[in-house]
Design an enzyme around this catalytic site. Structure first.
Site, PDB file in Angstrom:
ATOM      1  N   LEU A 169       0.842  -1.188   0.000  1.00 51.27           N
ATOM      2  CA  LEU A 169       0.000   0.000   0.000  1.00 51.27           C
ATOM      3  C   LEU A 169       0.884   1.248   0.000  1.00 51.27           C
ATOM      4  CD1 LEU A 169      -3.152   0.271   0.025  1.00 51.27           C
ATOM      5  CD2 LEU A 169      -2.930   1.029   2.384  1.00 51.27           C
ATOM      6  N   GLY A 170       1.777   1.316  -1.001  1.00 50.54           N
ATOM      7  CA  GLY A 170       2.561   2.518  -1.218  1.00 50.54           C
ATOM      8  C   GLY A 170       1.792   3.496  -2.083  1.00 50.54           C
ATOM      9  N   SER A 171       2.502   4.324  -2.825  1.00 47.87           N
ATOM     10  CA  SER A 171       1.819   5.338  -3.630  1.00 47.87           C
ATOM     11  C   SER A 171       0.930   4.692  -4.684  1.00 47.87           C
ATOM     12  CB  SER A 171       2.840   6.276  -4.280  1.00 47.87           C
ATOM     13  OG  SER A 171       3.716   5.574  -5.147  1.00 47.87           O
ATOM     14  N   ILE A 172       1.414   3.623  -5.341  1.00 52.72           N
ATOM     15  CA  ILE A 172       0.608   2.962  -6.372  1.00 52.72           C
ATOM     16  C   ILE A 172      -0.536   2.189  -5.743  1.00 52.72           C
ATOM     17  CG2 ILE A 172       0.648   1.160  -8.143  1.00 52.72           C
ATOM     18  CD1 ILE A 172       3.545   2.047  -8.753  1.00 52.72           C
ATOM     19  N   SER A 191       1.171  -5.183   4.024  1.00 53.76           N
ATOM     20  CA  SER A 191       2.437  -4.465   3.863  1.00 53.76           C
ATOM     21  C   SER A 191       3.329  -4.848   5.034  1.00 53.76           C
ATOM     22  CB  SER A 191       2.211  -2.951   3.804  1.00 53.76           C
ATOM     23  OG  SER A 191       1.657  -2.493   5.028  1.00 53.76           O
ATOM     24  N   ARG A 192       4.544  -4.286   5.075  1.00 53.71           N
ATOM     25  CA  ARG A 192       5.462  -4.637   6.161  1.00 53.71           C
ATOM     26  C   ARG A 192       4.854  -4.347   7.524  1.00 53.71           C
ATOM     27  NH1 ARG A 192       9.151  -2.263   2.561  1.00 53.71           N
ATOM     28  NH2 ARG A 192       9.029  -0.311   3.722  1.00 53.71           N
ATOM     29  N   ARG A 249       6.403  -6.493 -10.080  1.00 47.68           N
ATOM     30  CA  ARG A 249       7.515  -7.142 -10.755  1.00 47.68           C
ATOM     31  C   ARG A 249       7.144  -8.605 -10.985  1.00 47.68           C
ATOM     32  NH1 ARG A 249       9.118  -2.788 -11.897  1.00 47.68           N
ATOM     33  NH2 ARG A 249      11.169  -1.851 -11.462  1.00 47.68           N
ATOM     34  N   GLU A 278      11.310 -11.392 -18.526  1.00 47.26           N
ATOM     35  CA  GLU A 278      10.943 -10.494 -19.632  1.00 47.26           C
ATOM     36  C   GLU A 278      12.096 -10.331 -20.618  1.00 47.26           C
ATOM     37  OE1 GLU A 278       9.693  -6.848 -17.826  1.00 47.26           O
ATOM     38  OE2 GLU A 278       8.070  -7.802 -16.708  1.00 47.26           O
ATOM     39  N   HIS A 296       4.727  -4.987 -19.921  1.00 43.58           N
ATOM     40  CA  HIS A 296       5.368  -4.142 -18.911  1.00 43.58           C
ATOM     41  C   HIS A 296       5.234  -2.663 -19.311  1.00 43.58           C
ATOM     42  CE1 HIS A 296       8.726  -4.090 -15.647  1.00 43.58           C
ATOM     43  NE2 HIS A 296       7.915  -3.057 -15.510  1.00 43.58           N
ATOM     44  N   ALA A 298       2.552  -0.592 -17.983  1.00 34.31           N
ATOM     45  CA  ALA A 298       1.657   0.146 -17.092  1.00 34.31           C
ATOM     46  C   ALA A 298       2.164   1.548 -16.808  1.00 34.31           C
ATOM     47  CB  ALA A 298       1.462  -0.619 -15.785  1.00 34.31           C
TER      48      ALA A 298
END
Length: 332
Positions: A169-172, A191-192, A249, A278, A296, A298
């Site tokens: 749940l970071g910025s993205i 999340s952590r 990733r 990839e 890849h 996005a």
């Protein structure tokens, strides 16, 4: 960090280790003396060593490096060009850079930070809608002329009301959550540690998050702790009606296990923008109508690409002027 202002009024040298569009190439060449890896035709370490040897009294002190892992900035990279003092990456993730080694050598690192966040969040939602409503598969059905001969295509599933679990749940991840709330989805996350600013339900265990979700979206950074964070057990917990979307990733998900559960019908579908090796995509995924694949991409829109060019140039100019980087990245 040592100031990298060029001597004698010459333009400072920048190592370019990223394929560029016309605008970025022009912006770089108007300000710096550019040594382009992709134009050299040499192996990476040979290019770096040659660049270091050929620069004369103004050795290369900055490198602009592609994100995504194609080029690894590690001890061998830094050994080949010991004058390097700044690495600017065009990626939001920095798993391709050994941040600890850079810090040990006094090499500053700048990333793209939130330039791509909005576009990646939009793409994640697009992949999810596509998988649930079978948009790409239905498009292929119509183009093949099968509507007239076989009748209506298979029904899809609605997005509104879904329980969505977000890993990271970071910025993205936060922007994805905000978008899906507007569709009437219930959001949970892993999340952590719990986020003080988040009102969503927190799950410390990813398997428990998957078991409580209809949709699992992977939006975390890649590191030793998150490599294959989505393994066979997590996918089994997601269940036969579950959908997974990965815009993080490729190595965040155990691709072999993903293929297995898709083949066996143990999950309903997947939307994938990233892959383990990839640009190679497993043939099994290419043949599945319940899987939506993108290359890849996005992060890439016309708008984000323009913003990225501005940020990369600004970071390089700040470095060569002896000013703080705009988007520094430090080891955790």
């Amino acid at each position: 960090m040592t100031s990298a202002v060029a001597t004698g009024g010459e333009r400072p040298v920048v190592l370019l280790l990223r394929r560029t569009d016309d605008r970025l190439a022009a912006e770089l060449r108007s300000r710096f003396r550019v040594l382009n890896f992709y134009e050299s035709g040499a192996p990476l370490l040979s290019f770096l060593a040659a660049a270091a040897a050929a620069a004369g009294p103004d050795p290369p002190r900055a490198a602009l490096v592609v994100g995504g892992g194609t080029i690894q900035v590690n001890a061998a990279f830094l050994d080949a060009v010991p004058s390097l003092a700044c690495v600017v990456t065009t990626g939001a993730g920095v798993d391709h850079i050994d941040l600890v080694e850079c810090a040990r050598r006094g090499v500053a690192v700048a990333g793209a930070r939130r330039v791509f966040s909005t576009d990646v969040a939009d793409h994640a939602v697009g992949l999810l809608v596509d998988v649930l409503r079978r948009l790409s598969a239905s498009d292929r059905y119509v183009r093949r002329g099968l509507w007239a001969s076989r009748g209506d295509y298979l029904l899809g599933s609605k997005l509104s009301g879904k329980h969505v679990g977000i890993i990271g749940l970071g910025s993205i991840g936060s922007l994805i959550a905000k978008r899906l709330q507007a569709f009437g989805c219930t959001i949970s996350y892993n999340s952590r540690r719990p986020k003080d600013c988040a009102s969503y339900n927190y799950f410390p265990d990813v398997t428990d998050l998957a078991a409580a979700s209809d949709v699992l979206i992977v939006a975390c950074a890649l590191n030793d702790e998150t490599r294959h964070i989505v393994d066979g057990g997590v996918l089994e917990a997601l269940g036969k009606d579950g959908v997974i979307v990965n815009i993080a990733r490729g190595r965040n998900v155990d691709e072999a296990e993903l293929i297995r559960v898709l083949k066996e019908g143990r999950i309903a579908g997947a939307g994938l923008d990233v892959f383990e090796k990839e640009p190679d995509v497993p043939a099994e995924l290419l043949s599945m109508d319940n899987v939506v694949l993108t290359a890849h991409e996005a992060v890439f829109t016309t708008e984000s690409n323009s913003d990225l060019v501005d940020l990369m140039i600004a970071n390089l100019e700040a470095f060569f002027s002896g000013d703080p980087l705009l988007t520094p990245v430090l080891p955790k």
